[in-house]
Write a protein that holds these residues in place. Structure first.
Motif, PDB file in Angstrom:
ATOM      1  N   LYS A  94      -6.739  -4.607   0.542  1.00 39.58           N
ATOM      2  CA  LYS A  94      -7.346  -3.308   0.887  1.00 39.58           C
ATOM      3  C   LYS A  94      -7.600  -3.317   2.313  1.00 39.58           C
ATOM      4  CE  LYS A  94      -9.377   0.491   0.380  1.00 39.58           C
ATOM      5  NZ  LYS A  94      -8.854   2.198   0.082  1.00 39.58           N
ATOM      6  N   ASP A 139       1.128   5.403  -2.412  1.00 37.62           N
ATOM      7  CA  ASP A 139       0.002   6.113  -3.018  1.00 37.62           C
ATOM      8  C   ASP A 139      -0.452   5.143  -4.093  1.00 37.62           C
ATOM      9  OD1 ASP A 139      -1.694   7.375  -4.587  1.00 37.62           O
ATOM     10  OD2 ASP A 139      -0.366   9.024  -5.169  1.00 37.62           O
ATOM     11  N   PRO A 140      -1.598   4.293  -3.601  1.00 39.59           N
ATOM     12  CA  PRO A 140      -1.821   3.289  -4.663  1.00 39.59           C
ATOM     13  C   PRO A 140      -2.342   3.933  -6.218  1.00 39.59           C
ATOM     14  CG  PRO A 140      -2.906   3.310  -2.674  1.00 39.59           C
ATOM     15  CD  PRO A 140      -2.165   4.512  -2.402  1.00 39.59           C
ATOM     16  N   SER A 192      -4.092  -0.572  -7.972  1.00 39.23           N
ATOM     17  CA  SER A 192      -4.485   0.834  -7.468  1.00 39.23           C
ATOM     18  C   SER A 192      -5.763   0.875  -6.471  1.00 39.23           C
ATOM     19  CB  SER A 192      -4.663   1.806  -8.305  1.00 39.23           C
ATOM     20  OG  SER A 192      -5.881   1.168  -9.500  1.00 39.23           O
ATOM     21  N   ASP A 213      -4.218  -1.155  -0.572  1.00 37.53           N
ATOM     22  CA  ASP A 213      -3.504  -0.048   0.071  1.00 37.53           C
ATOM     23  C   ASP A 213      -2.201  -0.718   0.799  1.00 37.53           C
ATOM     24  OD1 ASP A 213      -4.515  -1.678   2.324  1.00 37.53           O
ATOM     25  OD2 ASP A 213      -6.012   0.213   2.823  1.00 37.53           O
ATOM     26  N   PRO A 250       2.903  -0.817   3.667  1.00 45.36           N
ATOM     27  CA  PRO A 250       1.911   0.051   2.840  1.00 45.36           C
ATOM     28  C   PRO A 250       2.238   0.459   1.700  1.00 45.36           C
ATOM     29  CG  PRO A 250       2.769   0.958   4.894  1.00 45.36           C
ATOM     30  CD  PRO A 250       3.512  -0.200   5.066  1.00 45.36           C
TER      31      PRO A 250
END
Lengths: 466, 281
Positions: A194, A157-158, A103, A106, A154
Motif C-alpha cells: 500500500k 482496482d484493488p 484488496s 495498491d 499499480p
C-alpha cells in the motif's frame, strides 16, 4: 521469515475468534466472513507463503533461479537468465498455492537491476488458472538499468483482488538480433504494497479513442486497448494493460449490442449502440460506437472443387497457411474474422491497404485462369478499390519497393481496379479477375493479395479457378 | 531509464528527524530561549461559504500576464472570470485551463488581499487540495506592502507559506525571499509526505510569524523555523504589513512547461484561509 510466521499466527487467531463467536450466536447482518490472508510479500530472501513456479510452455525452463550472491536487501534475489536471440525466451508465472486477499494494497513493487540496460517485454500479475487470468495486469517494456531501482506496477482496482493467486509473471526475450538477449536480471523484495501515492486514475478503452465500428448482426468484437494509468509519487504516469474484468461495460442499447465481462461485444440486432466503461468508479476514456446491420451471405460458389484452389471460403477446403492480415507498416486497416451462424467472412475496416498473404505454401496457378472474390461494403467512397495479385517469383520472398508499393526484384503483379462509381453499397459484388498482364507468364508462386482504397468491407470466397 | 521510480531512502529518517523537531520545539515552548508563540486570536477567516465570486471585501485579483509572466516566464493569463475562480459548496476553486486567451495558452487566477487585509506577524494558514501534473505551480504566500511603490521586491520581503510543483506530488516547500536571498538564493525547506500526496486530499499549510522568526508547518507537523541567523541579508520581516496571495501558475522557470501527461483543467481547492494574531499584542 519471522514476519511471515507472525502473520500466519495472527490469521489463525482471527479465524479462531470468528469460529468462537459463531458457536455462540447466529450471524448478524454485520458478520464478516473469514477472508483470505492479506499477505503482500512474494519474494524477500525466499518465497513467502507458498508459491509455485510454472515456466511458460515454450520458454527456456532454466531461466529462473534463486541467487544467493546478489540481493538488494537481505541474502538472496530472484535471478532471470534471458537467452540470446534465437534460443528462446524467459517466461513464467509464480502463482500462490492458496488465494490471497490483495484488496488492501495498491501496487506490486520490487527492486530490480540487470547485467546491462534492458527492457522487459511484459511483467505483471494476475495469471491465475482458477479464473482464466480474469484480473491479469501487464506492464510492457519495463526499462531496467544496471543499478538497483524500485519499480511499481499499480493495481487497476484493488477491490477486485480479494482472492487472487496470480502473484507475479514475466515474459522477456530477444525479439530480434538487435534486441538485448543473453543477459541476466535480478528482482528482489517482490511484494504487494500500500504505497498511498498511486493516484489520479485515468482508465481507457480502445486506447482512449472514440471508435466507430460497423459490425454485422450476430458478429462479435473484442474491445481493444484496455488500460489503467496512475500518477505515481515520482510525478510520472504509469500505464498498465488491464484485463476486461476490471471494467464495468455498458451499452446504450442492449437490444443492439451487449458486452460480456470479458470485453466481448455481441451484436444482437441492427441499429446503433455506444459502448462505454467504468473502472473503479472512474469513467474510462474512449468508446465503441457500434453500427450494426444484417448481412446476407455471399453467393454460394458453384464451381467444381476440382477446378478450384481455395484460400478462404466455406464452400471449399482451403489451403493452409493463409494470413488474413500481414500487418504491414503504416497500415490503418483493422481486420477480424467473423463467424455469422457458421459462415466465415473477413471484415476489414479503416482500409488504406492490407495484405492477405499465402506464402506457406505459395499457390502454383500456372494452370488456372481467374481469381474470384466476393466483396460487400456499406461505405461511400470517391477512391478506387484495388485488388492486387502478387507473384513472389522464385527467390522465396515478397519484394516491394517501399516507396511506391510496386513489386521489385523477381516479383510480378496484376492490379485490378474497381472505379469508385462502380462500387455498389449494401450488396455483394463478385469479381472474377483474369490472371493476365504480367501474371500471364508468371503465376507459379502467387503469394499475396493486397487490397487498397478507403472503404470498410467484408471479404468472402477467395479462390483461384480454371 | 533507471529514473523511473526513485525511492527516497531517507524519507523514514527525515520523518524521524521531523518528529524529533516537533517534540523538541513543543516540549521547550516554556523555555525562554525558544521563540514560539501561540497565535490564537482570529483576525480573519474566509470559510468560502457563499457560492459565486469570492468575498470582495477580502479578495482582489491580479489580471493578465504581468511583466514577463509575473517575473517567472509563467504561461497563464490571470482572469477573475468564474471559469478560473469561483466559490462552490464551501470551497474556493481556482482552475487552470488550457485555452487560447489574449495571446496566452492557459488561463488561471491569482487572488490577493492587498489593501484589504494586511498584517505584520501572526498565524496564516489555509487548508488546500493541490492539483497535479508537470507545469502546475500553485502557491499560498505573503508579500510585503510596497509602501505605495516606494519599495521594490525583494526589499519588501516575501514569505512563501506553501509552494509546490505538480510533478512532485508528495512534496511542498516553504521559503523566504529578501535582499541578498531572493529567487534561486532564497532560504527555505521542503516537506515530504510519506505514503500520501498533496493532490488527493486537503492539507493545512501555515506559518507562525513573530519578531525574528517564522515557523512553517504542514498539518500538525512543524518542519522548519527561519530566523535572522538563517538569512544572508537583511531580515525584512520585522516590518510590515504583508498581504496574502493565492494563485495557480502554469509553466515558468520553476515548474517547467506542462508536458503530454499534464491534464487540464487542473484545480487548486481552498477550504479556508484563516489569519490569527497574538492575543498578547
Amino acid at each position: 521469515m519471522k514476519i511471515l510466521k507472525n502473520k500466519n499466527l495472527k490469521y489463525l487467531l482471527l479465524l479462531g475468534v470468528v469460529f468462537t463467536l459463531s458457536c455462540e450466536r447466529n450471524f448478524s447482518d454485520n458478520i464478516e466472513f473469514a477472508k483470505y490472508p492479506a499477505t503482500g510479500e512474494i519474494f524477500v530472501d525466499g518465497f513467502v507463503g507458498g508459491l509455485d513456479y510454472f515456466p511458460f510452455g515454450d520458454s527456456f525452463a532454466e531461466a529462473f533461479s534463486v541467487d544467493e550472491n546478489e540481493a538488494y536487501l537481505g541474502t538472496a534475489s530472484m535471478r532471470f537468465d534471458i537467452p540470446a536471440f534465437g534460443v528462446g525466451y524467459g517466461g513464467a508465472t509464480f502463482p500462490s498455492t492458496a488465494p490471497r486477499d490483495l484488496s488492501s494494497f495498491d501496487a506490486l513493487t520490487f527492486w530490480a537491476k540487470a547485467s546491462q540496460g534492458a527492457d522487459i517485454n511484459e511483467i505483471g500479475f494476475g495469471i491465475n488458472g482458477d479464473n482464466n487470468n480474469k484480473f491479469r495486469v501487464t506492464r510492457r517494456n519495463l526499462p531496467l538499468s544496471t543499478v538497483w531501482t524500485k519499480y511499481v506496477i499499480p493495481i487497476p482496482d484493488p477491490s477486485k483482488l480479494s482472492q487472487e493467486k496470480g502473484m507475479f509473471w514475466y515474459a522477456e526475450g530477444a525479439e530480434s538480433a538487435d534486441d538485448e538477449g543473453g543477459y541476466t536480471f535480478w528482482i528482489d523484495e517482490l511484494k504487494f504494497e500500500k504505497l498511498g501515492t498511486v493516484a489520479q486514475p485515468q482508465p481507457a478503452i480502445v486506447n482512449g479513442v472514440d471508435q466507430i465500428s460497423q459490425i454485422i448482426v450476430n458478429g462479435t468484437f473484442l474491445i481493444p486497448g484496455l488500460t489503467q494509468t496512475f500518477n505515481l509519487s515520482t510525478g510520472k504516469n504509469v500505464t498498465v494493460s488491464a484485463a476486461p474484468s476490471y471494467f464495468e461495460f455498458s451499452s446504450t442499447d442492449i437490444e443492439v449490442a451487449r458486452v460480456s465481462e470479458l470485453g466481448v461485444i455481441s451484436v444482437v440486432d441492427d441499429g446503433t449502440a455506444k459502448i462505454t466503461a467504468i473502472l473503479g468508479g472512474v469513467k474510462a476514456k474512449g468508446s465503441v460506437e457500434v453500427t450494426a446491420s444484417r448481412v446476407s451471405p455471399a453467393p454460394t460458389p458453384t464451381r467444381d472443387a476440382s477446378n478450384v484452389i481455395s484460400l478462404f471460403s466455406n464452400a471449399y477446403t482451403n489451403i493452409a497457411g493463409v494470413l488474413i492480415d500481414a500487418n504491414y507498416g503504416g497500415q490503418t486497416t483493422k481486420s477480424s474474422e467473423l463467424n455469422i451462424a457458421g459462415d466465415h467472412m473477413i471484415s476489414y475496416t479503416a482500409l488504406n491497404y492490407v495484405g492477405f498473404e499465402f506464402q506457406n505454401p505459395t499457390v502454383d496457378a500456372s494452370d488456372y485462369n481467374f481469381l474470384h472474390v466476393d466483396v460487400l461494403t456499406n461505405s461511400s467512397t470517391s477512391a478506387n478499390f484495388n485488388i492486387e495479385i502478387r507473384d513472389r517469383g522464385t527467390n522465396g520472398m515478397l519484394n516491394t519497393n517501399t516507396n511506391t508499393g510496386a513489386p521489385s526484384e523477381d516479383d510480378k503483379r496484376l492490379v485490378f481496379s474497381v472505379a469508385s462509381n462502380s462500387i455498389t453499397q449494401g450488396e455483394w459484388m463478385s469479381f472474377d479477375i483474369p490472371l493476365t498482364g504480367d501474371l500471364a507468364s508468371q503465376k507459379g508462386n502467387l503469394a499475396a493479395l493486397i487490397f487498397s482504397g478507403d472503404i470498410d468491407f467484408l471479404l468472402d470466397n477467395v479462390y483461384f479457378y480454371k | 531509464m533507471n529514473r523511473y521510480i526513485k525511492i527516497d531512502k531517507n524519507s523514514m529518517f527525515k520523518t524521524f528527524v521531523l518528529m524529533s523537531m516537533v517534540f523538541i520545539l513543543g516540549s521547550c515552548s516554556e523555555d525562554e530561549t525558544q521563540q514560539v508563540t501561540n497565535f490564537t486570536e482570529l483576525v480573519m477567516a474566509d470559510e468560502f461559504d457563499v457560492n459565486g465570486a469570492p468575498n470582495p471585501l477580502i479578495w482582489d485579483y491580479n489580471i493578465g500576464t504581468g511583466d514577463n509572466g509575473w517575473g517567472n516566464n509563467e504561461l497563464q493569463y490571470y482572469t477573475n472570470r468564474s471559469e478560473n475562480v469561483t466559490v462552490q459548496n464551501g470551497i474556493l476553486i481556482i482552475t487552470a485551463k488550457e485555452e487560447q486567451f489574449n495571446g496566452a495558452s492557459y488561463t488561471s487566477a491569482r487572488l490577493l488581499t492587498k489593501g484589504k487585509l494586511e498584517q505584520t506577524y501572526g498565524r496564516f494558514e489555509a487548508r488546500i487540495r493541490l492539483p497535479y501534473g508537470k507545469g502546475l505551480w500553485p502557491a499560498f504566500w505573503l508579500l510585503g506592502d510596497d509602501s505605495k511603490g516606494t519599495e521594490v521586491w525583494p526589499q519588501i520581503g516575501e514569505i512563501d507559506i506553501m509552494e509546490y510543483v505538480g510533478d512532485k506530488p508528495t512534496s511542498v516547500f516553504g521559503t523566504v525571499h529578501g535582499p541578498g536571498y531572493s529567487g534561486g538564493e532564497s532560504i527555505g525547506k521542503s516537506y515530504e509526505l510519506v505514503n500520501d500526496r498533496f493532490d488527493t486530499g486537503f492539507h493545512v499549510f501555515g506559518i507562525e510569524w513573530g519578531p525574528n522568526y517564522i515557523n512553517y508547518y504542514v498539518d500538525d507537523v512543524l518542519y522548519n523555523q527561519i530566523t535572522p541567523e538563517d538569512v544572508p541579508g537583511e531580515w525584512v520581516f520585522n516590518r510590515g504589513p504583508f498581504y496574502i496571495i493565492l494563485n495557480l501558475a502554469v509553466g515558468g522557470a520553476l515548474p517547467g512547461e506542462p508536458n503530454e501527461e499534464t491534464k487540464f483543467p487542473q484545480t487548486m481547492l481552498v477550504d479556508y484561509v484563516r489569519v490569527y494574531k497574538n492575543s498578547n499584542n
